[in-house]
Design an enzyme around this catalytic site. Structure first.
Site, short mmCIF file in Angstrom:
data_model
loop_
_atom_site.label_atom_id
_atom_site.label_comp_id
_atom_site.label_asym_id
_atom_site.label_seq_id
_atom_site.Cartn_x
_atom_site.Cartn_y
_atom_site.Cartn_z
N LYS A 126 0.85 -1.19 0.00
CA LYS A 126 0.00 0.00 0.00
C LYS A 126 0.88 1.24 0.00
CE LYS A 126 0.74 1.26 4.52
NZ LYS A 126 1.42 2.51 4.94
N MET A 186 11.28 -3.88 3.04
CA MET A 186 11.09 -3.93 4.49
C MET A 186 11.44 -2.56 5.08
SD MET A 186 12.68 -7.70 5.31
CE MET A 186 12.40 -7.47 7.08
N GLY A 187 10.63 -2.10 6.01
CA GLY A 187 10.86 -0.80 6.61
C GLY A 187 10.66 0.34 5.64
N MET A 193 5.37 0.59 3.25
CA MET A 193 4.41 0.07 2.29
C MET A 193 3.62 -1.11 2.83
SD MET A 193 6.46 0.52 -1.35
CE MET A 193 4.95 0.34 -2.31
N ASP A 209 -1.90 -1.67 10.69
CA ASP A 209 -2.19 -1.70 9.26
C ASP A 209 -2.85 -3.00 8.80
OD1 ASP A 209 -1.13 0.81 8.99
OD2 ASP A 209 0.74 0.17 8.03
#
Length: 299
Positions: free
Chosen positions: A32, A116-117, A120, A157
């Protein structure tokens, strides 16, 4: 009759994700982007109150699941240095397991593509896909609302990805209203730095009093990401990526970072932007999605 119809729907949904001869089924876990992110307040317990539009995109991790004859839950390719029991996919499976009508177990493999991190939602999306897929594979058949409540225990999320549509998001991330977004393309840069979300929310420089806005008549262009100035001050490479990308249009960070993006009018324009990314930066193209491919896995 309702239960029969429900079983038929469940079977037809799974037909789109056939098993290999070894019993593995592959399921998508989409990323996302936060089209904006406002911090409008803070609760007494320290959690921040947010407003955002969450946009699904076609960059996806792949979650492979294989049912077991026992109640074991095993991650077959855990991330280096991460205890498999701490992985969100394993935690998601264990969270759902008590609701299964019979003894159920699962083997898990994850192919990571979402940075990662990067802000998203990769880990959250992976967990949501496990909950959605096992909801059908284990014949749990919890409602979407119940799955979202379970998902919130794993991360703020996770409920969004179970909700399964682009959304205007409020509260601490648990209040969602379906929000139609235009089809478009994004040029995304990953600055290759890891941003600590807790560190940003603890930073005294963070704006925490942005006025609340209404979804009706929302103008995304008039919004911002309140976390971006703090992330930029902590990670100069984010600032460099934003500066470079802004030559092609308004650039913005997603989530707590570190990925940044700009909206493009076409795939060819997005491809052109990414083709020009300097060697020291990493870029990719993402297309907007209107719904999660597993949206039929919960009612």
């Amino acid at each position: 009759m309702a239960s029969v119809t429900h079983s038929v729907l469940a079977a037809s949904a799974l037909d789109h994700f056939p098993a290999t001869p070894q019993g593995w089924r592959s399921f998508p876990a989409p990323a996302k982007l936060n089209l904006f992110l406002h911090v409008i307040g803070r609760r007494a317990d320290g959690y921040h109150l947010l407003q955002s539009v969450f946009q699904l995109v076609d960059l996806k991790d792949t979650i492979e699941l294989r049912l077991r004859d026992d109640d074991g839950i095993e991650h077959h390719n855990p991330l280096p240095g991460v205890n498999p029991e701490d992985d969100l996919t394993v935690r998601a499976a264990r969270l759902l397991q008590p609701f299964a009508p019979i003894t159920c177990g699962v083997d898990i493999r994850v192919t990571k593509r979402i940075p990662m991190g990067g802000g998203m939602g990769g880990g959250s999306s992976d967990a949501a896909t496990v909950l959605l897929a096992l909801n059908r594979l284990w014949n749990v058949n919890l409602s979407r609302k119940s799955l979202m409540e379970l998902g919130l225990k794993l991360g703020a999320d996770v409920p969004f990805f179970i909700f399964g549509r682009n959304a205007f998001v409020e509260g601490v991330g648990e209040i969602m209203t379906a929000y139609d977004t235009p089809d478009c393309w994004f040029a995304v840069l990953h600055p290759q730095v890891h941003v600590s979300t807790p560190a940003i929310f603890k930073d005294e420089r963070l704006t925490r009093d942005t006025p609340s806005i209404k979804m009706r008549g929302l103008n995304v262009a008039a919004t911002r990401n309140d976390l971006q100035p703090v992330a930029v001050s902590q990670q100069p490479r984010i600032a460099e990526s934003l500066e470079w990308l802004s030559q092609f249009g308004p650039a913005r960070m997603t989530g707590s970072g570190s990925c940044v993006f700009t909206i493009c009018a076409s795939q060819s324009e997005a491809d052109r932007v990414v083709s020009l990314v300097p060697e020291e930066m990493t870029g990719f193209v993402a297309r907007s999605l209107q719904k999660h491919e597993l949206s039929e896995f919960a009612d």
